[in-house]
Structures are given as C-alpha cells and as structure tokens.
Scaffold this motif. Sequence first.
Motif, PDB file in Angstrom:
ATOM      1  N   ILE A 144      33.655  31.799  38.276  1.00 22.15           N
ATOM      2  CA  ILE A 144      34.706  31.389  39.213  1.00 22.15           C
ATOM      3  C   ILE A 144      34.051  30.527  40.281  1.00 22.15           C
ATOM      4  CG2 ILE A 144      36.366  32.183  40.935  1.00 22.15           C
ATOM      5  CD1 ILE A 144      36.859  34.591  39.094  1.00 22.15           C
ATOM      6  N   ARG A 154      33.235  31.708  29.291  1.00 18.47           N
ATOM      7  CA  ARG A 154      33.327  33.172  29.218  1.00 18.47           C
ATOM      8  C   ARG A 154      32.256  33.768  28.304  1.00 18.47           C
ATOM      9  NH1 ARG A 154      39.677  35.005  28.954  1.00 18.47           N
ATOM     10  NH2 ARG A 154      40.116  34.594  31.151  1.00 18.47           N
ATOM     11  N   VAL A 192      37.233  39.887  43.843  1.00 22.00           N
ATOM     12  CA  VAL A 192      36.210  38.917  43.428  1.00 22.00           C
ATOM     13  C   VAL A 192      34.894  39.365  44.058  1.00 22.00           C
ATOM     14  CG1 VAL A 192      35.583  36.480  43.324  1.00 22.00           C
ATOM     15  CG2 VAL A 192      37.995  37.132  43.445  1.00 22.00           C
ATOM     16  N   LEU A 200      43.065  29.367  39.724  1.00 21.12           N
ATOM     17  CA  LEU A 200      43.407  30.663  40.299  1.00 21.12           C
ATOM     18  C   LEU A 200      44.134  30.500  41.625  1.00 21.12           C
ATOM     19  CD1 LEU A 200      40.006  32.415  39.573  1.00 21.12           C
ATOM     20  CD2 LEU A 200      42.149  32.683  38.302  1.00 21.12           C
ATOM     21  N   GLU A 223      38.622  29.207  37.457  1.00 23.02           N
ATOM     22  CA  GLU A 223      37.794  29.926  36.491  1.00 23.02           C
ATOM     23  C   GLU A 223      37.418  28.944  35.392  1.00 23.02           C
ATOM     24  OE1 GLU A 223      38.065  33.194  32.895  1.00 23.02           O
ATOM     25  OE2 GLU A 223      39.834  32.822  34.129  1.00 23.02           O
ATOM     26  N   THR A 225      43.323  40.630  30.795  1.00 24.66           N
ATOM     27  CA  THR A 225      41.956  40.146  30.704  1.00 24.66           C
ATOM     28  C   THR A 225      41.034  41.026  31.520  1.00 24.66           C
ATOM     29  OG1 THR A 225      42.765  37.899  30.443  1.00 24.66           O
ATOM     30  CG2 THR A 225      40.486  38.150  31.125  1.00 24.66           C
ATOM     31  N   THR A 226      39.915  41.420  30.909  1.00 17.24           N
ATOM     32  CA  THR A 226      38.955  42.247  31.632  1.00 17.24           C
ATOM     33  C   THR A 226      37.692  41.479  31.959  1.00 17.24           C
ATOM     34  OG1 THR A 226      38.040  43.050  29.553  1.00 17.24           O
ATOM     35  CG2 THR A 226      39.785  44.368  30.591  1.00 17.24           C
ATOM     36  N   GLU A 227      37.583  40.245  31.477  1.00 19.85           N
ATOM     37  CA  GLU A 227      36.400  39.458  31.792  1.00 19.85           C
ATOM     38  C   GLU A 227      36.841  38.045  32.142  1.00 19.85           C
ATOM     39  OE1 GLU A 227      33.218  39.001  28.838  1.00 19.85           O
ATOM     40  OE2 GLU A 227      34.601  37.866  27.624  1.00 19.85           O
ATOM     41  N   THR A 228      36.075  37.426  33.008  1.00 18.92           N
ATOM     42  CA  THR A 228      36.388  36.056  33.398  1.00 18.92           C
ATOM     43  C   THR A 228      35.194  35.173  33.150  1.00 18.92           C
ATOM     44  OG1 THR A 228      35.585  36.263  35.660  1.00 18.92           O
ATOM     45  CG2 THR A 228      37.897  36.848  35.276  1.00 18.92           C
ATOM     46  N   GLY A 229      35.454  33.902  33.122  1.00 16.24           N
ATOM     47  CA  GLY A 229      34.362  32.942  33.150  1.00 16.24           C
ATOM     48  C   GLY A 229      33.894  32.822  34.587  1.00 16.24           C
ATOM     49  N   ARG A 269      36.967  28.832  32.037  1.00 14.15           N
ATOM     50  CA  ARG A 269      37.247  29.633  30.839  1.00 14.15           C
ATOM     51  C   ARG A 269      36.330  29.294  29.686  1.00 14.15           C
ATOM     52  NH1 ARG A 269      43.498  31.208  30.213  1.00 14.15           N
ATOM     53  NH2 ARG A 269      43.185  32.990  31.563  1.00 14.15           N
TER      54      ARG A 269
END
Length: 192
Positions: free
Chosen positions: A8, A126, A86, A41, A121, A2-6, A123
Amino acid sequence: MTTETGPIQMLTIAFGPETKFEGRIVEELEELMVTGQILVLDLLVVHKQTDGDLVSVGYQMEGMGETVSALLGLSPGSLRDVEAAVPSLAPGRAFGLDADDVREIADALEPGTTTGFLLLEHRWARKLRRAIREQGGVPVAEGFLTEEVLAPVAAELLAIAAERDAELAEKSVKETERSAKQTKRSAKDTDR
C-alpha cells in the motif's frame, strides 16, 4: 473477504496554481483498476490557501477522502482506527510513512498549490509480497525514483527495458506457437 493486500502506497502529487484539471488522471486510475493492477483505496485532493489552511477540493471520487483526511488530521476520524487498519502507519514502524511523515508533507505544501493524496494498493504485487515474507524478507526502503535521479542511467534503463520487452515478446510468440501445435495434435487425436 480479502485477507492479504499488495503493498500500500501513499502517492502525493503537487500541482501549481494554474493547473486545469480535465479528468485524465481519474480516467487513468480507473483503467489501472479495471485491469487489476491497482486498487484506489482513498483519494483526497486539497488546496492550501494563502493563510495556510488546507481545504478539500471536489476532485476526488465519490465516497473518497476520509482515510487520507484522518492521516492529515483534517477530519474527526480517529487516527488510531487508521493505524489499526493499516499497521505500517503505526508509530515506530521502520518502513513506510508514519502519520507524522504524512502531516509533515501536508505542512510543507506551498500556499496556493493543490495536492492529491492517493492511497493505493499495488495488487499486481500481492504474490511477490507473500513470497518475500515467506522467505523472511523485510522491506527496508521503497519509493518512486524521479526523472532527475534516473537521468545518469536513463539510456541504460531504456536499453534494458527494450531488451526485456523483446525477450518477453519472443517468449510470448513461442508460447503461442507451442499452444497452437498442441491444439493441432489434440484435433488430430480427436479425428482418429
């Protein structure tokens, strides 16, 4: 990978000295993860002793607690590593909690209380987060509103939620009916 997160979030929840933990919170977190709404997380549960020391309590899930411990300064883990992983936790950020904020929360705990620090996160957000960034939006504040803050508008919010739920249910029924009609048409066309 994964390169993007919702978004956090660090959620901190205090429990009084008489609290009995029965596993319901972990069950709810697992349900939210299974449905893809959130990703836990890290989770650390600590007890503030009467002398002011914070000690880890064994309520966290397997393999959890290291990142939050580093943010609280409870372990030898490098805070710089956490800040690199982060970026919103790095000093000078205008949004979110920084490491000093997290430490201040830990210091403010009442002796004898137990507190859970949940790093999660969102999700579900996103794509929303990406859309906001692509349009040049910059978050300037966030947070959960307490029941006390919401009390003056609670009736209005409940009415709005009920209205929106009814609209969504009606939309879902119409979509189901439309889909059923298309299926019937396809079946008739196949029979010809």
